[in-house]
Design an enzyme around this catalytic site. Structure first.
Site, mmCIF file in Angstrom:
data_model
loop_
_atom_site.group_PDB
_atom_site.id
_atom_site.type_symbol
_atom_site.label_atom_id
_atom_site.label_comp_id
_atom_site.label_asym_id
_atom_site.label_seq_id
_atom_site.Cartn_x
_atom_site.Cartn_y
_atom_site.Cartn_z
ATOM 1 N N HIS A 25 35.183 36.805 49.958
ATOM 2 C CA HIS A 25 35.150 37.359 51.326
ATOM 3 C C HIS A 25 33.736 37.383 51.919
ATOM 4 O O HIS A 25 33.577 37.636 53.117
ATOM 5 C CB HIS A 25 35.694 38.797 51.346
ATOM 6 C CG HIS A 25 37.143 38.902 50.982
ATOM 7 N ND1 HIS A 25 38.124 38.161 51.600
ATOM 8 C CD2 HIS A 25 37.782 39.663 50.058
ATOM 9 C CE1 HIS A 25 39.310 38.467 51.068
ATOM 10 N NE2 HIS A 25 39.126 39.367 50.121
ATOM 11 N N ASP B 133 43.851 33.665 45.150
ATOM 12 C CA ASP B 133 43.794 35.113 45.346
ATOM 13 C C ASP B 133 44.804 35.506 46.436
ATOM 14 O O ASP B 133 45.107 34.711 47.324
ATOM 15 C CB ASP B 133 42.376 35.503 45.781
ATOM 16 C CG ASP B 133 42.129 36.999 45.773
ATOM 17 O OD1 ASP B 133 41.545 37.492 44.791
ATOM 18 O OD2 ASP B 133 42.510 37.672 46.755
ATOM 19 N N HIS C 73 44.394 37.479 48.801
ATOM 20 C CA HIS C 73 43.701 37.642 50.088
ATOM 21 C C HIS C 73 43.070 36.306 50.506
ATOM 22 O O HIS C 73 42.531 35.581 49.660
ATOM 23 C CB HIS C 73 42.613 38.706 49.972
ATOM 24 C CG HIS C 73 43.125 40.041 49.503
ATOM 25 N ND1 HIS C 73 43.028 40.453 48.189
ATOM 26 C CD2 HIS C 73 43.757 41.019 50.176
ATOM 27 C CE1 HIS C 73 43.578 41.657 48.070
ATOM 28 N NE2 HIS C 73 44.037 42.022 49.259
ATOM 29 N N ASP D 278 45.521 38.939 42.032
ATOM 30 C CA ASP D 278 46.138 40.059 42.733
ATOM 31 C C ASP D 278 47.403 39.682 43.495
ATOM 32 O O ASP D 278 48.002 40.530 44.170
ATOM 33 C CB ASP D 278 45.123 40.763 43.656
ATOM 34 C CG ASP D 278 44.247 39.796 44.420
ATOM 35 O OD1 ASP D 278 44.506 38.572 44.401
ATOM 36 O OD2 ASP D 278 43.278 40.273 45.056
HETATM 37 ZN ZN LIG Z 1 42.060 39.587 46.509
#
Ligand SMILES: [Zn+2]
Length: 309
Positions: free
Chosen positions: A126, A163, A165, A244
């Site tokens: 991120h 991931d 996200h 995740d």
């Molecule tokens: Zn994540």
């Protein structure tokens, strides 16, 4: 030839406070599972060095690097965003996490190891060129990719991000960069609420709806990732390995299971065998259900350790 396992003691000292899901126990859980599964005997362990300023400057602006270094507290926590804090040891971990990817790149591109798994904290995908967010400070996978391109002279590198996200920081850095192809899956809508409008033709993002399981992952990989990867023919593959999207994870709502991580890793091993001389550099991103994280990372690394034919 062998799989490198790269980590550093500083990663266990970066602690964002009681109850924070991105906790030191994540790495302990992974290591314990590797030991329990008998993987550590065959992995080649390496200490992650500190990245140099020059190596991090390939991904981040000088003013940003100076600002986060200056934010490092002498005691307590300093918050870079509502989810992302530094304790007095955190910047040490941040520099070594980026250095892990540099070391992995040197080992794999240099031919000393077949592939590498970096067990690092904090995660990185991120982090943007001038902004920390979502538990991430330096974008370590980007530092590794840029080291492969600019120090080793590669001209085509793929980034794979599974991931849960969206890897918005990595996309910000490489969107429109013809040297890089990025393929990803992520839950949408979910933090950071990006990825549905790719920032360049080199971005192949597959948003998945809440509840999507391994069948959705297989469809994304088969229908979108593999054709793009085969056309691009990367010289090396970098994996932002977040775990995740597992059904046990408390931060998100996808329904992958342990075996899905073995499957996707096997597919990527085959792509690497076809195009990349087997070169894969993988690094830990998310994954917050400790038992599932350990098992999923072990599934991933077991496949990295198993040659294609
Ligand atoms: Zn994540």
């Amino acid at each position: 030839m062998s799989t490198a396992y790269i980590t550093h003691p500083s990663f266990l000292l970066h602690d964002m406070g009681p109850g924070h899901p991105e906790c030191p126990q994540r790495l302990t859980a992974i290591h314990a599972q590797f030991v329990a599964d008998g993987l550590t005997a065959s992995l080649r362990p390496f200490d992650a060095p500190r990245a140099t300023r020059e190596q991090v400057l390939r991904a981040h602006r000088a003013g940003y690097i100076d600002a986060v270094d200056a934010a490092s507290p002498e005691v307590g926590l300093a918050y870079l965003d509502p989810d992302t804090a530094l304790n007095p040891h955190s910047m040490d971990a941040v520099w070594h996490a980026a250095g892990a990817l540099v070391r992995a790149t040197d080992l794999v591109i240099g031919g000393e190891c077949s592939n590498a798994f970096c067990a690092v904290r904090p995660p990185g995908h991120h982090a943007q060129s001038d902004r920390a967010m979502g538990f991430c400070v330096f974008n370590s996978v980007a530092v590794g990719v840029l080291h492969a391109l600019e120090a080793h002279g590669l001209t085509r590198v793929a980034v794979v991000d599974f991931d849960v996200h969206h890897g918005n920081g990595t996309e910000e850095m490489f969107g429109g960069d013809e040297r890089v192809l990025m393929v990803s899956t992520f839950q949408y809508p979910l933090y950071p609420y990006s990825g549905v409008e790719p920032r360049g033709p080199n971005m192949h993002n597959v948003p998945l709806s809440e509840g999507a399981d391994g069948a959705a992952l297989r469809a994304a990989v088969t229908d979108v990732w593999l054709p793009a990867l085969d056309e691009f023919a990367p010289q090396a593959i970098y994996i932002s390995a977040g775990f995740d999207a597992h059904r046990d994870d408390p931060l998100a709502g996808l329904a992958f299971v342990d075996a899905d991580y073995a499957w996707v890793t096997r597919e990527l091993m085959q792509v690497a065998a076809r195009h990349s001389q087997g070169r894969i550099v993988s690094t830990l991103e998310g994954g917050y259900a400790l038992a599932a994280l350990g098992r999923s990372a072990a599934e991933h690394v077991r496949e990295l350790m198993t040659p294609v034919n």
